[in-house]
Design a protein around this motif. Structure first.
Motif, short mmCIF file in Angstrom:
data_model
loop_
_atom_site.label_atom_id
_atom_site.label_comp_id
_atom_site.label_asym_id
_atom_site.label_seq_id
_atom_site.Cartn_x
_atom_site.Cartn_y
_atom_site.Cartn_z
N ARG A 280 0.81 -1.15 -0.01
CA ARG A 280 -0.13 -0.13 0.22
C ARG A 280 0.86 1.07 -0.07
O ARG A 280 1.78 1.38 0.84
CB ARG A 280 -0.95 -0.04 1.32
CG ARG A 280 -1.75 -1.30 1.28
CD ARG A 280 -2.30 -1.30 2.78
NE ARG A 280 -3.19 -2.76 2.62
CZ ARG A 280 -4.41 -2.70 3.25
NH1 ARG A 280 -5.12 -1.36 3.56
NH2 ARG A 280 -5.07 -3.75 3.08
N VAL A 282 0.96 5.22 1.16
CA VAL A 282 0.12 5.87 2.10
C VAL A 282 0.17 7.30 1.60
O VAL A 282 1.48 7.81 1.48
CB VAL A 282 0.52 5.50 3.59
CG1 VAL A 282 -0.41 6.14 4.26
CG2 VAL A 282 0.64 4.04 3.76
N GLN A 292 -5.02 5.14 1.42
CA GLN A 292 -4.18 4.17 0.92
C GLN A 292 -4.51 3.60 -0.52
O GLN A 292 -5.70 3.53 -0.72
CB GLN A 292 -4.37 3.07 2.04
CG GLN A 292 -3.65 3.08 3.36
CD GLN A 292 -3.45 2.02 4.20
OE1 GLN A 292 -3.90 0.98 3.75
NE2 GLN A 292 -2.90 2.20 5.24
N ALA A 364 -2.64 1.62 10.33
CA ALA A 364 -2.30 1.23 9.06
C ALA A 364 -3.14 0.11 8.30
O ALA A 364 -3.27 -0.14 7.17
CB ALA A 364 -0.62 1.06 8.63
#
Length: 788
Positions: A280, A282, A292, A364
């Motif tokens: 991912r 970010v 994301q 996250a």
């Protein structure tokens, strides 16, 4: 001769009149005396009297003595003092045979020849670097390198923020062979409120770039071919468009995951190895979102937040003022384990009621809020109570943190309390955090230690640079886990990152106590006397500069009129000089460290500003020029004043302080000594009053982005005012290579080794240098020829 006499008399008259004003302000008598002498000399020459030539010669010799006594042998400071006499003396020598009674024609031409040689030598010297500093210490041997590819995953490559690439494929011997390997154009020109300040991120065989309007592009690391592009469709509110960096998260490869109750539902729905997005990107945006993006496809990760998005305005209270956001994100998000830690940008100088500087950590995995650090309300550890908000106008973290997972600490470089230049009503609860480095517990977000670099900051000396983490020798065979903090003041603080105590001596020094109505100043301020300081010496009248002795005189007069008692002169209703200015010193580019040898690479800005507090009742606020810094006026609602910002320039538009206006430098962190210093770039592409200099004169110009250091002892830099990418020897400052870019840059380059081809690349985003009219959208990769 008569024309020359008239010209000399007029020059003398102007200098004498200006000299009278300078003397009445307490300044140098030189201009009055020299002006009177030149006036009389000109009159005598007009009358064709040889005494005029003798008087000019005596004045010229006296000027040499005065100039050397005032500024020593500093080349650039001598130029406006001596160059006019060299030119005038050369012309006069050619005219001497015309004077009655002057029969020594041959001597006159010999004198003209000598002065002509001096002019040629001076012209040649203008194109040579001056103010260069080198120590006698022998460079340390190069340390180990690796040919194994490794990712540039964080803004400073690693969590330590050192911008050190452990590769040596490109080295001193072959760097001159570097060539452009590929170029990519984003399609978004960095103009208006936008500046292309991105340091690309590299993960495996992919390079990720973000634009000022938060478009993300994935590129092939070897060819620059576009793999995908994601557009979050942010609204360009024409305020402060930047995307300095991205973050990366790969759930299966988290080195130190943290477990949180908030994530239980997400983990139940996502057994190990089955996230929707296995890797991912970010990103935080200039409309206050946390996103994301699937690193393989460029699609939003639907299992994060709400359809891949977390709204960062939740809990912030009012953030939108007449379609201008006063809170959003410009710097890279900090991914720590399975958390994303973010601060935020707030609009400088608007009000005492601005959005909070709260620092928050989000999962996250799910996007859930894990913790919040609200320095004004430390009892709030997540969302504020219903109907409330995080503390308004607290110091913010608009730059980039560093972190140490082994110690469990994240290090925050904090801004100063809003509004920037008047602080009479700041609460004690947040005063200690203004312009400070703060260490928080990664897991809980609770404060562990604080070190303040400016007490009661009313100069906008907020900490712009990312902390750099490096273990330095303690002299006993062990190392100390250190934190290197650069500041806008040109001070370098060296702290023990375990507890924030200084490793290099810090001394509290008394500062001026005069202050504007209703405000106060700290009695002392911290100085890092155990480390070198760059560009931090107080300005004097002798430091005033100009392209001629006319604008130098004007700058001297202007300096004498200003409110200035040194670095910590408080803003006043009288125009006040701020130096080092609020652009730096050291800005967000931050430091680069040769981790093998302990060399700290630096670049700075040496441009003062003039600020003036104006009572609100004296201002038509409907006519205020909104914006940032020079050329704007901050309304500072809720205080007694607005504050006006101006450049401290000569009538020609050139800074009034003598060059260099920016340097490259290196410090040995073990000996704590300055190793070298050289001017940062040339004026070749500088444009003043619509005129491009077009001459590679190495005055040393302001710089923003930092450098990247390699294990081969090279530092690459591309953020000078001229349009070049450079490689310097990090041990000596010698320029080993440079390449012309289509436009200038103001970003930090990065370097990686391709896992496919094994080639080392150096990549730079070039969107246009600050203050340059030329703008672009280039991402440029350099490498050695494939045959190498």
């Amino acid at each position: 001769m008569r024309f020359f006499g008239v010209l000399l008399a007029l020059i003398g008259l102007v200098l004498a009149v200006g000299g009278i004003q300078l003397v009445t302000l307490g300044g140098s008598w030189y201009y009055l005396l020299a002006g009177a002498a030149l006036l009389l000399s000109g009159i005598l020459l007009l009358l064709r009297h040889k005494l005029g030539a003798w008087l000019f010669g005596i004045t010229a010799l006296a000027t040499v003595v005065w100039a050397v006594a005032e500024v020593g042998l500093d080349f650039w400071k001598l130029v406006p003092r001596l160059a006019p006499f060299l030119v005038l003396g050369f012309v006069l020598a050619l005219l001497l045979p015309q004077l009655a009674g002057m029969r020594a024609r041959r001597s006159a031409y010999v004198l003209a020849s000598v002065l002509g040689v001096g002019l040629v030598a001076g012209a040649f010297a203008i194109f040579q670097p001056h103010g260069v500093i080198h120590t006698a210490a022998a460079p340390k041997p190069l340390g180990p390198a690796t040919a194994t590819p490794s990712d540039w995953q964080h803004y400073g490559r690693t969590p330590a923020g050192t911008r050190f690439a452990p590769f040596d494929q490109i080295n001193r011997d072959n760097v001159k062979q570097l060539e452009v390997a590929w170029t990519y154009r984003t399609g978004e020109i960095a103009e208006g409120a936008s500046e292309f300040q991105n340091t690309p991120m590299q993960i495996g065989d992919t390079v990720f770039v973000c634009t000022p309007l938060n478009k993300v592009v994935a590129l092939d690391a070897d060819t620059g071919a576009e793999r995908w592009k994601f557009d979050p469709k942010v609204e360009d509110r024409k305020t402060w468009n930047r995307c300095r960096g991205l973050g990366y998260y790969e759930p299966a490869k988290v080195s130190q995951p943290y477990s949180f109750e908030e994530d239980a539902a997400w983990h139940a729905a996502h057994p190990a190895g089955s996230p929707v997005c296995a890797s991912r990107v970010v990103m935080t945006t200039i409309d206050a979102r946390l996103l994301q993006i699937d690193a393989k496809t460029g699609e939003l990760c639907q299992d994060f937040g709400q359809g891949g998005v977390v709204d960062l305005t939740v809990g912030m209270g009012k953030v939108d003022y007449d379609n201008v956001l006063w809170y959003y994100l410009t710097s890279a998000p900090t991914v720590v384990g399975n958390m994303v830690i973010i601060g935020g940008w707030t609009f400088d100088g608007r009000s005492v009621d601005e959005p909070s500087g709260v620092v928050r950590a989000f999962s996250a995995d799910s996007g859930e809020l894990i913790w919040a650090w609200d320095m004004g309300q430390p009892e709030i550890t997540k969302l504020p109570p219903e109907g409330g908000s995080y503390s308004r106008s607290t110091p913010n973290v608009w730059s980039t943190p560093a972190f140490d997972e082994d110690l469990g600490l994240v290090y925050l470089p904090l801004g100063n309390q809003q509004p920037d230049f008047w602080g009479g009503n700041r609460p004690e609860t947040t005063e200690k955090h203004s312009s400070a480095v703060v260490a928080l517990d990664i897991r809980t977000g609770r404060e562990r230690w604080t070190f303040q670099t400016v007490h009661h900051d009313i100069w906008d000396y907020d900490i712009a640079s990312q902390p750099a983490l490096y273990d330095i020798p303690d002299g006993k065979g062990q190392t100390i886990p250190a934190l290197v903090q650069l500041t806008k003041r040109g001070q370098i603080f060296l702290l023990d990152r375990r507890d924030g105590t200084p490793i290099a001596e810090v001394e509290e020094r008394a500062v001026p106590q005069t202050v504007a109505a209703g405000d106060w100043v700290a009695k002392t301020q911290p100085y890092s006397v155990g480390m070198p300081a760059l560009g931090a010496e107080p300005l004097t009248e002798a430091d005033m500069w100009g392209a001629t002795f006319f604008d130098q005189l004007v700058c001297r007069i202007a300096f004498r009129k200003l409110n200035y008692e040194g670095e910590f002169t408080a803003p006043s209703t009288k125009p006040t000089l701020i130096y080092p200015g609020y652009y730096g010193g050291f800005n967000w580019g931050s430091a680069a460290i040769d981790e093998n040898r302990g060399y700290l690479f630096l670049n700075d800005i040496r441009i003062p500003q003039v600020v003036t507090l104006i009572p609100h009742e004296n201002v038509d606020e409907s006519k205020l020029v909104a914006g940032h810094g020079v050329g704007s006026t901050y309304p500072m609602h809720g205080t007694p004043f607005v504050i006006d910002h101006a450049a401290f320039n000569s009538p020609l538009g050139i800074p009034c302080n003598a060059p260099p206006w920016g340097v490259f430098a290196a410090v040995d962190l073990e000996s704590r000594e300055l190793m070298w210093q050289v001017p940062a770039g040339t004026v070749e592409d500088a444009v003043v009053n619509g005129i491009r200099a077009s001459l590679p004169v190495p005055l040393g110009m302001p710089t923003l982005g930092s450098g990247v250091v390699t294990a081969s002892g090279l530092v690459f830099y591309g953020a000078t005012q001229d349009y070049y990418m450079r490689a310097l020897d990090v041990a000596t400052g010698e320029e080993l290579w440079k390449s012309r870019m289509p436009v200038g840059g103001q970003a930090t380059p990065m370097s990686y080794v391709s896992p496919k081809t094994g080639r080392q690349y150096v990549v730079m985003a070039a969107g246009g240098a600050r203050q340059s009219p030329d703008r672009g959208d280039y991402v440029i990769a350099y490498a050695l020829p494939k045959t190498q």
